[in-house]
Write a protein that holds these residues in place. Sequence first.
Motif, mmCIF file in Angstrom:
data_model
loop_
_atom_site.group_PDB
_atom_site.id
_atom_site.type_symbol
_atom_site.label_atom_id
_atom_site.label_comp_id
_atom_site.label_asym_id
_atom_site.label_seq_id
_atom_site.Cartn_x
_atom_site.Cartn_y
_atom_site.Cartn_z
ATOM 1 N N VAL A 172 -26.938 -39.357 35.953
ATOM 2 C CA VAL A 172 -27.125 -40.259 37.093
ATOM 3 C C VAL A 172 -28.551 -40.182 37.619
ATOM 4 N N THR A 173 -29.126 -38.989 37.628
ATOM 5 C CA THR A 173 -30.529 -38.861 38.057
ATOM 6 C C THR A 173 -31.439 -39.654 37.132
ATOM 7 N N GLY A 174 -31.199 -39.557 35.830
ATOM 8 C CA GLY A 174 -32.016 -40.301 34.878
ATOM 9 C C GLY A 174 -31.888 -41.791 35.037
ATOM 10 N N ILE A 175 -30.660 -42.288 35.187
ATOM 11 C CA ILE A 175 -30.450 -43.726 35.367
ATOM 12 C C ILE A 175 -31.093 -44.203 36.663
ATOM 13 N N SER A 176 -30.891 -43.449 37.732
ATOM 14 C CA SER A 176 -31.440 -43.854 39.033
ATOM 15 C C SER A 176 -32.963 -43.916 39.000
ATOM 16 N N PHE A 177 -33.571 -42.959 38.325
ATOM 17 C CA PHE A 177 -35.038 -42.924 38.283
ATOM 18 C C PHE A 177 -35.604 -43.993 37.348
ATOM 19 N N ALA A 178 -34.935 -44.219 36.215
ATOM 20 C CA ALA A 178 -35.461 -45.163 35.231
ATOM 21 C C ALA A 178 -35.110 -46.606 35.550
ATOM 22 N N ALA A 179 -33.881 -46.856 35.976
ATOM 23 C CA ALA A 179 -33.412 -48.230 36.131
ATOM 24 C C ALA A 179 -33.433 -48.722 37.567
ATOM 25 N N PHE A 180 -33.190 -47.845 38.529
ATOM 26 C CA PHE A 180 -33.100 -48.280 39.920
ATOM 27 C C PHE A 180 -34.005 -47.469 40.843
ATOM 28 N N PRO A 181 -35.291 -47.402 40.551
ATOM 29 C CA PRO A 181 -36.176 -46.650 41.450
ATOM 30 C C PRO A 181 -36.258 -47.350 42.807
ATOM 31 N N LEU A 182 -35.892 -46.623 43.862
ATOM 32 C CA LEU A 182 -35.873 -47.233 45.190
ATOM 33 C C LEU A 182 -37.238 -47.227 45.845
ATOM 34 N N SER A 183 -38.197 -46.568 45.227
ATOM 35 C CA SER A 183 -39.547 -46.511 45.765
ATOM 36 C C SER A 183 -40.548 -46.475 44.619
ATOM 37 N N LYS A 184 -41.729 -47.033 44.833
ATOM 38 C CA LYS A 184 -42.780 -46.991 43.823
ATOM 39 C C LYS A 184 -43.596 -45.707 43.899
ATOM 40 N N VAL A 185 -43.377 -44.916 44.947
ATOM 41 C CA VAL A 185 -44.041 -43.626 45.084
ATOM 42 C C VAL A 185 -43.261 -42.589 44.286
ATOM 43 N N PHE A 186 -43.909 -41.960 43.332
ATOM 44 C CA PHE A 186 -43.202 -41.085 42.388
ATOM 45 C C PHE A 186 -42.397 -39.989 43.078
ATOM 46 N N PRO A 187 -42.981 -39.192 43.986
ATOM 47 C CA PRO A 187 -42.180 -38.111 44.595
ATOM 48 C C PRO A 187 -40.955 -38.639 45.332
ATOM 49 N N ALA A 189 -39.356 -41.563 44.786
ATOM 50 C CA ALA A 189 -38.403 -42.107 43.812
ATOM 51 C C ALA A 189 -37.635 -40.983 43.132
ATOM 52 N N LEU A 190 -38.333 -39.890 42.811
ATOM 53 C CA LEU A 190 -37.680 -38.749 42.171
ATOM 54 C C LEU A 190 -36.672 -38.103 43.108
ATOM 55 N N ALA A 191 -37.053 -37.951 44.376
ATOM 56 C CA ALA A 191 -36.144 -37.355 45.362
ATOM 57 C C ALA A 191 -34.895 -38.209 45.535
ATOM 58 N N GLN A 192 -35.072 -39.525 45.558
ATOM 59 C CA GLN A 192 -33.924 -40.417 45.705
ATOM 60 C C GLN A 192 -33.023 -40.354 44.472
ATOM 61 N N ALA A 193 -33.631 -40.246 43.292
ATOM 62 C CA ALA A 193 -32.846 -40.139 42.062
ATOM 63 C C ALA A 193 -32.051 -38.845 42.032
ATOM 64 N N VAL A 194 -32.685 -37.748 42.460
ATOM 65 C CA VAL A 194 -31.997 -36.452 42.505
ATOM 66 C C VAL A 194 -30.833 -36.502 43.489
#
Length: 422
Positions: A172-187, A189-194
């Motif tokens: 789910v973290t991988g899908i959220s980060f790759a397909a549905f990034p909620l932010s263009k800011v990397f940190p 987007a990563l936090a939201q995916a986690v």
Amino acid sequence: MAWNIGANDVANAMGTSVGSGALTIRQAVLTAAVLEFSGALLMGTHVTSTMQNGILVANVFQGKETLLFAGLLSSLAAAGTWLQVASYFGWPVSTTHCIIGSMVGFGLVYGGPGAVFWSSLARVTSSWVISPLMGAMVSFLVYKFIRRFVYSAPNPGQAAATAAPMAVFVGVTGISFAAFPLSKVFPLALAQAVASGAVGAFLVDRIIRKQLGHLLVKASSAQSEPKENATHSKNIGLLSDFAGPKGTQLEIVYGVFGYMQILSACFMSFAHGGNDVSNAIGPLAAALSILHGGASGAEIVIPVDVLAWGGFGIVAGLMMWGYRVIATIGKKITELTPTRGFAAEFAAASVVLVASKLGLPISATHTLVGAVMGVGFARGLNSVRAETVREIVVSWAVTIPVGAIFAVFYTWILTKLLSYIL
């Protein structure tokens, strides 16, 4: 073309689930219908841009827009024709191979060697070799991990219930980060995916423990029995992957990974829809831009309704003919159980999703076949049916030239018709 992608290639997403018994054919079709359409609509633009601009040099056809238009439509018709034949016989061929071979065949005959982006084509073809190797490697490691930390654990059922949320967290973290990034800011987007992965893991943990609660309690109480019984329970866990059902431990392991394989099938189905819809939509989008007077080589905006039609075509083909190739993928390469099927699907979906994000049109067929073989190799070389694999590889080799020949033939017919009409 999209209809035949659904009929042939969606077996890559659902074949192992049906083969292992985690899903019935009806459940697989309905589940894939939703996920394939969603993947096509939400992620289809990444690879579609490669398919529409990265194979043929449009400037070579400057002033010959009618010829290019005919060639693009003929490439779709050529690929669709071969896929129709392959699907009828249950052959899992690569739709990516087919459409690219068709476009290259048209380009070489009607535009010469300069009409093909050879560097782009080399990048694509190299992925056809890399993707099955990556699929095999990842599935091999995943399955070995399951055998080491689940089947060899003192309480395999409890270990399976513990491992499942971890796998969901990663997926789910991988899908959220790759397909549905909620932010263009990397940190961020990563936090939201986690965070999304953590929620998914929590929900799966609750579902598994609720559905299998009585079995988990039974298995835990068995741990308090005399040592020889506990040792026997452990041996059941070690041997269960090679034998039929043996008691509560195996029942829990298969129950847990039955749920996990359904989730991994959804993961694979979504990733496949995002990657392979481009095989139908890329040439179509370029042809539509010609009809609307778009400049050669210009950036083409892909209408949402075009992506939707691609997704709809995939779903229609899946529901009508998908069962034919599903039988080949699920039953004829190697014997599958929920744990083996999960390892293969999870590995293949991960590879395909990463490729979609990078805009690399890899073959989902190659990836999954490699992943299923990797699971088989983890159990021993004799566990893979060499004859079936040989037939599949031969069908892959035939796909490219057949697509090219059909494309040249259809272009010749279509240009004659267009010249007569115009």
